[in-house]
Enzyme design. Sequence first.
Site, PDB file in Angstrom:
ATOM      1  CB  THR A 232      37.910  41.187-135.215  1.00 17.46           C
ATOM      2  OG1 THR A 232      38.021  42.510-135.183  1.00 17.46           O
ATOM      3  CG2 THR A 232      38.452  40.808-136.401  1.00 17.46           C
TER       4      THR A 232
ATOM      5  CD  GLU B  72      41.571  38.222-125.668  1.00 20.01           C
ATOM      6  OE1 GLU B  72      40.591  38.633-126.331  1.00 20.01           O
ATOM      7  OE2 GLU B  72      42.527  39.267-125.266  1.00 20.01           O
TER       8      GLU B  72
END
Length: 262
Positions: A36, A111
């Site tokens: 995504t 992340e």
Amino acid sequence: MSFELSPIDKAKFVAAKQATQYVQDGMKVGLGTGSTAAWLVKCLGEMVEKEGLKIKGVPTSTRTAELARDVGIEVISLDEAKWLDLTIDGTDEYDGNLNLIKGGGGALLQEKIVATASDQMIVIADASKHVETLGHFPLPIEVIPFGWQTTKTLVEETLIGLDVLGRQVSLRMNGDAPYYTDEGNHILDLHLNRIGNARQFSLVINQIPGVVENGLFIDICDIVVIGYGDGRVEVRDINAGSVEESRIDFVEADNLFADLND
């Protein structure tokens, strides 16, 4: 050459496209990892090429860095950026409080570091990623290779005292060899089925020697942008307490996205 997006890719695309509205000229933007997030990087690359958008991207993995450079985004390190205006990333799961499980792509450590070094974190996802309680997706934890089997045993023993339904722990593999993160660490996937108290779980699991970080993102995400296969987009803002809906038209034959592989 024309192509047709699958419903799941349409959902990812419209979520990514909607999220680009938060990106402005001159921003320093954290770029997530995964299928995504790759749509987002492609969309931003289109804006760089066609609209002259000027941003500096801080990628959360080597593969995101390569993709960003390929589409014309200036890539800098987090040390160079020091602090980011926002980070946009995907997720493996999110609940009603916008708490997340991330790390399916193996980049949870970078992340989490990038997301927490940002004024705002925006998550892009398809509707299937919403859950009532976190834990359906295996929770990744990053561990150092030294003594990883001891660390695994300690994790298994710790799970006995925590509010979870499952306790299976497996070493993530890359073919016949252990998977290595960009930092040279291993990943243990915890098959928990349900995490009763994610905040407590995160604190406890990170105390185990050998554990570097876990994939629970608690109180980090500010907005989730949810895409649907018919072009609908839903934006949930946890701080404003708002839910907004819109629709994005997509062009099936846009060659910019034809070569994007999950």
